[in-house]
Motif scaffolding. Structure first.
Motif, PDB file in Angstrom:
ATOM      1  N   PHE A   1     -33.547  51.799 -56.596  1.00 21.37           N
ATOM      2  CA  PHE A   1     -32.954  50.481 -56.380  1.00 21.37           C
ATOM      3  C   PHE A   1     -32.635  50.193 -54.915  1.00 21.37           C
ATOM      4  O   PHE A   1     -32.849  49.059 -54.467  1.00 21.37           O
ATOM      5  CB  PHE A   1     -31.693  50.316 -57.237  1.00 21.37           C
ATOM      6  N   PRO A   2     -32.120  51.151 -54.120  1.00 22.83           N
ATOM      7  CA  PRO A   2     -31.913  50.829 -52.699  1.00 22.83           C
ATOM      8  C   PRO A   2     -33.199  50.369 -52.013  1.00 22.83           C
ATOM      9  O   PRO A   2     -33.170  49.475 -51.161  1.00 22.83           O
ATOM     10  CB  PRO A   2     -31.408  52.153 -52.110  1.00 22.83           C
ATOM     11  N   ALA A   3     -34.332  50.953 -52.391  1.00 24.05           N
ATOM     12  CA  ALA A   3     -35.611  50.525 -51.816  1.00 24.05           C
ATOM     13  C   ALA A   3     -35.978  49.120 -52.292  1.00 24.05           C
ATOM     14  O   ALA A   3     -36.574  48.341 -51.539  1.00 24.05           O
ATOM     15  CB  ALA A   3     -36.713  51.512 -52.194  1.00 24.05           C
ATOM     16  N   GLN A   4     -35.612  48.770 -53.525  1.00 25.22           N
ATOM     17  CA  GLN A   4     -35.883  47.419 -54.028  1.00 25.22           C
ATOM     18  C   GLN A   4     -35.120  46.373 -53.202  1.00 25.22           C
ATOM     19  O   GLN A   4     -35.639  45.291 -52.921  1.00 25.22           O
ATOM     20  CB  GLN A   4     -35.486  47.324 -55.495  1.00 25.22           C
ATOM     21  N   VAL A   5     -33.892  46.709 -52.818  1.00 26.57           N
ATOM     22  CA  VAL A   5     -33.111  45.807 -51.975  1.00 26.57           C
ATOM     23  C   VAL A   5     -33.755  45.696 -50.595  1.00 26.57           C
ATOM     24  O   VAL A   5     -33.891  44.604 -50.037  1.00 26.57           O
ATOM     25  CB  VAL A   5     -31.654  46.301 -51.855  1.00 26.57           C
ATOM     26  N   ASP A   6     -34.194  46.839 -50.047  1.00 22.89           N
ATOM     27  CA  ASP A   6     -34.855  46.834 -48.736  1.00 22.89           C
ATOM     28  C   ASP A   6     -36.137  46.008 -48.766  1.00 22.89           C
ATOM     29  O   ASP A   6     -36.481  45.345 -47.779  1.00 22.89           O
ATOM     30  CB  ASP A   6     -35.178  48.262 -48.301  1.00 22.89           C
ATOM     31  N   ILE A   7     -36.855  46.037 -49.886  1.00 27.31           N
ATOM     32  CA  ILE A   7     -38.099  45.273 -50.008  1.00 27.31           C
ATOM     33  C   ILE A   7     -37.816  43.779 -49.901  1.00 27.31           C
ATOM     34  O   ILE A   7     -38.530  43.041 -49.211  1.00 27.31           O
ATOM     35  CB  ILE A   7     -38.800  45.622 -51.340  1.00 27.31           C
ATOM     36  N   VAL A   8     -36.775  43.312 -50.588  1.00 24.95           N
ATOM     37  CA  VAL A   8     -36.422  41.887 -50.530  1.00 24.95           C
ATOM     38  C   VAL A   8     -36.102  41.484 -49.095  1.00 24.95           C
ATOM     39  O   VAL A   8     -36.600  40.473 -48.578  1.00 24.95           O
ATOM     40  CB  VAL A   8     -35.227  41.587 -51.448  1.00 24.95           C
ATOM     41  N   LEU A   9     -35.274  42.270 -48.425  1.00 23.02           N
ATOM     42  CA  LEU A   9     -34.892  41.940 -47.054  1.00 23.02           C
ATOM     43  C   LEU A   9     -36.097  41.982 -46.121  1.00 23.02           C
ATOM     44  O   LEU A   9     -36.250  41.116 -45.248  1.00 23.02           O
ATOM     45  CB  LEU A   9     -33.808  42.909 -46.572  1.00 23.02           C
ATOM     46  N   ALA A  10     -36.974  42.976 -46.308  1.00 19.94           N
ATOM     47  CA  ALA A  10     -38.160  43.087 -45.456  1.00 19.94           C
ATOM     48  C   ALA A  10     -39.067  41.870 -45.628  1.00 19.94           C
ATOM     49  O   ALA A  10     -39.606  41.342 -44.649  1.00 19.94           O
ATOM     50  CB  ALA A  10     -38.925  44.371 -45.786  1.00 19.94           C
ATOM     51  N   CYS A  11     -39.229  41.409 -46.846  1.00 18.90           N
ATOM     52  CA  CYS A  11     -40.097  40.248 -47.098  1.00 18.90           C
ATOM     53  C   CYS A  11     -39.535  38.990 -46.440  1.00 18.90           C
ATOM     54  O   CYS A  11     -40.283  38.183 -45.881  1.00 18.90           O
ATOM     55  CB  CYS A  11     -40.276  40.035 -48.600  1.00 18.90           C
ATOM     56  N   THR A  12     -38.221  38.803 -46.489  1.00 20.79           N
ATOM     57  CA  THR A  12     -37.634  37.611 -45.859  1.00 20.79           C
ATOM     58  C   THR A  12     -37.740  37.684 -44.335  1.00 20.79           C
ATOM     59  O   THR A  12     -37.971  36.671 -43.677  1.00 20.79           O
ATOM     60  CB  THR A  12     -36.166  37.437 -46.280  1.00 20.79           C
ATOM     61  N   VAL A  13     -37.582  38.883 -43.772  1.00 21.34           N
ATOM     62  CA  VAL A  13     -37.730  39.033 -42.321  1.00 21.34           C
ATOM     63  C   VAL A  13     -39.173  38.755 -41.917  1.00 21.34           C
ATOM     64  O   VAL A  13     -39.435  38.061 -40.918  1.00 21.34           O
ATOM     65  CB  VAL A  13     -37.307  40.448 -41.872  1.00 21.34           C
ATOM     66  N   LEU A  14     -40.134  39.273 -42.679  1.00 21.12           N
ATOM     67  CA  LEU A  14     -41.543  39.030 -42.378  1.00 21.12           C
ATOM     68  C   LEU A  14     -41.886  37.549 -42.512  1.00 21.12           C
ATOM     69  O   LEU A  14     -42.696  37.013 -41.741  1.00 21.12           O
ATOM     70  CB  LEU A  14     -42.426  39.873 -43.295  1.00 21.12           C
ATOM     71  N   HIS A  15     -41.293  36.888 -43.501  1.00 17.42           N
ATOM     72  CA  HIS A  15     -41.500  35.438 -43.651  1.00 17.42           C
ATOM     73  C   HIS A  15     -41.080  34.713 -42.371  1.00 17.42           C
ATOM     74  O   HIS A  15     -41.823  33.876 -41.843  1.00 17.42           O
ATOM     75  CB  HIS A  15     -40.691  34.925 -44.844  1.00 17.42           C
ATOM     76  N   ASN A  16     -39.883  35.033 -41.873  1.00 14.33           N
ATOM     77  CA  ASN A  16     -39.402  34.400 -40.644  1.00 14.33           C
ATOM     78  C   ASN A  16     -40.267  34.777 -39.444  1.00 14.33           C
ATOM     79  O   ASN A  16     -40.522  33.945 -38.563  1.00 14.33           O
ATOM     80  CB  ASN A  16     -37.951  34.799 -40.378  1.00 14.33           C
ATOM     81  N   TYR A  17     -40.706  36.039 -39.402  1.00 13.66           N
ATOM     82  CA  TYR A  17     -41.552  36.490 -38.291  1.00 13.66           C
ATOM     83  C   TYR A  17     -42.831  35.663 -38.236  1.00 13.66           C
ATOM     84  O   TYR A  17     -43.218  35.160 -37.171  1.00 13.66           O
ATOM     85  CB  TYR A  17     -41.886  37.974 -38.450  1.00 13.66           C
ATOM     86  N   ILE A  18     -43.485  35.492 -39.375  1.00 12.02           N
ATOM     87  CA  ILE A  18     -44.746  34.743 -39.405  1.00 12.02           C
ATOM     88  C   ILE A  18     -44.506  33.286 -39.043  1.00 12.02           C
ATOM     89  O   ILE A  18     -45.278  32.677 -38.292  1.00 12.02           O
ATOM     90  CB  ILE A  18     -45.402  34.869 -40.793  1.00 12.02           C
TER      91      ILE A  18
END
Length: 421
Positions: free
Chosen positions: A325-342
């Motif tokens: 589950f901690p990795a599942q939370v990290d995945i959500v945050l990583a996807c939102t950061v990548l969205h903003n990056y793009i």
């Protein structure tokens, strides 16, 4: 005499045996030193060379195949990808290992996020062990979290251009700094924790997000149980000390849906009044509350396509994740950061400009405005809390009245009569 001769023979044999043993040890030691040198001179085995060629061919096809091969495989265009790899190296967040380059580490991770690819699929495509794929996936997730401060800044204390340039929104929403909403992502948990995360949308984690009208996330709080009340999650975000809590400036506010309440820093629509845009199809607003709800919905609904773009790009958010589950939370945050990056480095990206709605229920800029942020950690009495809510409801009423007067002067020849109020 014979006895002395026998003793002498025994001694000779012992000396010869000892010398032979020493020679064996020396040759064995020398052989162990020379063996790796012979291996280095001989170079990689044919099998390793074949694997390296296969990986190189795959990377070549991704970046130099069809014009959209890179976008399809890693969910971003080549220029954005190369900038990301360069940034990771520059900040020393990722390094080339002896066998795996930074580019390959990113390609593996982005494909998993973008296509919900399984570990075994990546293992087959890149001819890597499952442990190697898992190690670099987690390493890249942590690296992405380290650039969150660069690409996910909390809403600035200024009027967004999308509001300033729209006469339906300005000056009425001139103090609005963004919108908040929640979305659900499937979660996998141990049987002992499933009941806490089971809500009306199944077993999920509930994610609170704030975004600006230009589809950039400004704040994300992930990891809450799917059964948790939206208002409770908001209170958690507000109670956290800066810079970890949701930033609210005095006099400014976020637009939120009817699942929240109108209170300092947040304005929700009128309840019991038409709200969703489709409810106004073929019918004009009949009073100030309907007009307010129509424009409130039109502006706040910009967060829904933002969620849609996010989930359309990163399909891992639409499937059951097989990670702790901690990795599942990290995945959500990583996807939102990548969205903003793009959105920041490649605003012409075609996925950003798709109309994808979902049904919802370079240098680092310093922002030194925490001293002018509302403090929600201070306790209030019930009387004080109710008084502050009444004050903000009155503010909403004034916005609605100003809107109605302006609307009537433009479209009703100044007739401010209201019906169905």
């Amino acid at each position: 005499m014979d006895g002395d001769f026998d003793d002498e023979e025994v001694v000779k044999r012992m000396c010869v045996g000892a010398a032979f043993s020493v020679m064996v040890i020396i040759f064995t030691f020398l052989g162990s030193i020379k063996r790796p040198r012979r291996s280095i001179r001989s170079g990689p085995s044919e099998e390793n060379l074949r694997r390296e060629k296969t990986r190189a061919d795959l990377m070549r096809r991704i970046f130099h195949g069809y014009s959209d091969s890179c976008q399809n495989f890693v969910r971003m265009r080549p220029a954005a990808f190369m900038k990301l790899a360069s940034l990771m190296r520059k900040l020393d967040l990722l390094k080339d290992s002896r066998n795996v380059t930074v580019e390959e580490q990113l390609v593996i991770t982005l494909n998993i996020l973008g296509h919900k690819s399984k570990n075994r699929t990546m293992r087959t495509q890149f001819i890597r062990s499952g442990d190697t794929v898992s190690k670099y996936f987690n390493r890249v997730l942590q690296a992405i979290s380290c650039i969150q401060g660069r690409f996910m800044k909390q809403a600035p204390n200024e009027v967004p251009p999308e509001i300033l340039s729209n006469p339906s929104f300005y000056p009425f929403f001139k103090d609005c700094v963004g919108m908040i909403d929640e979305t659900h992502v499937d979660a996998m948990l141990p049987a002992t924790r499933v009941s806490r995360f089971r809500g009306r949308k199944g077993v999920t984690q509930n994610i609170l997000a704030a975004c600006t009208p230009n589809k950039l996330f400004t704040y994300v709080l992930a990891g809450w149980e799917g059964s948790a009340n939206d208002y409770r999650i908001l209170q958690d975000a507000l109670s956290r000390p800066q810079p970890y809590g949701l930033r609210v400036y005095p006099g400014k506010y976020y637009l939120c849906d009817a699942g929240y309440t109108t209170q300092p820093g947040f304005i929700s629509p009128y309840r019991g009044v038409r709200y969703h845009l489709k409810e106004f199809t073929g019918r004009t607003p009949q009073n100030r509350r309907e007009l307010f709800n129509l424009r409130h919905s039109s502006l706040r609904s910009k967060i829904e396509p933002t969620f849609g773009i996010l989930k359309n790009r990163f399909k891992i958010l639409t499937s059951k994740p097989h990670y702790p589950f901690p990795a599942q939370v990290d995945i959500v945050l990583a996807c939102t950061v990548l969205h903003n990056y793009i959105a920041t480095v490649d605003p012409e990206d075609e996925l950003l400009n798709e109309t994808t709605d979902i049904e919802e229920e370079d240098g680092e800029e310093e922002i030194n405005e925490e001293s002018n942020v509302m403090d929600f950690t201070l306790s209030q009495t019930v009387r004080e809390l109710n008084a502050s809510k009444d004050e903000w409801r009155s503010r909403r009423d004034q916005i609605a009245m100003d809107m109605w007067i302006d609307y009537c002067s433009k479209y009703r020849h100044g007739d401010t009569h209201e019906s169905a109020l």
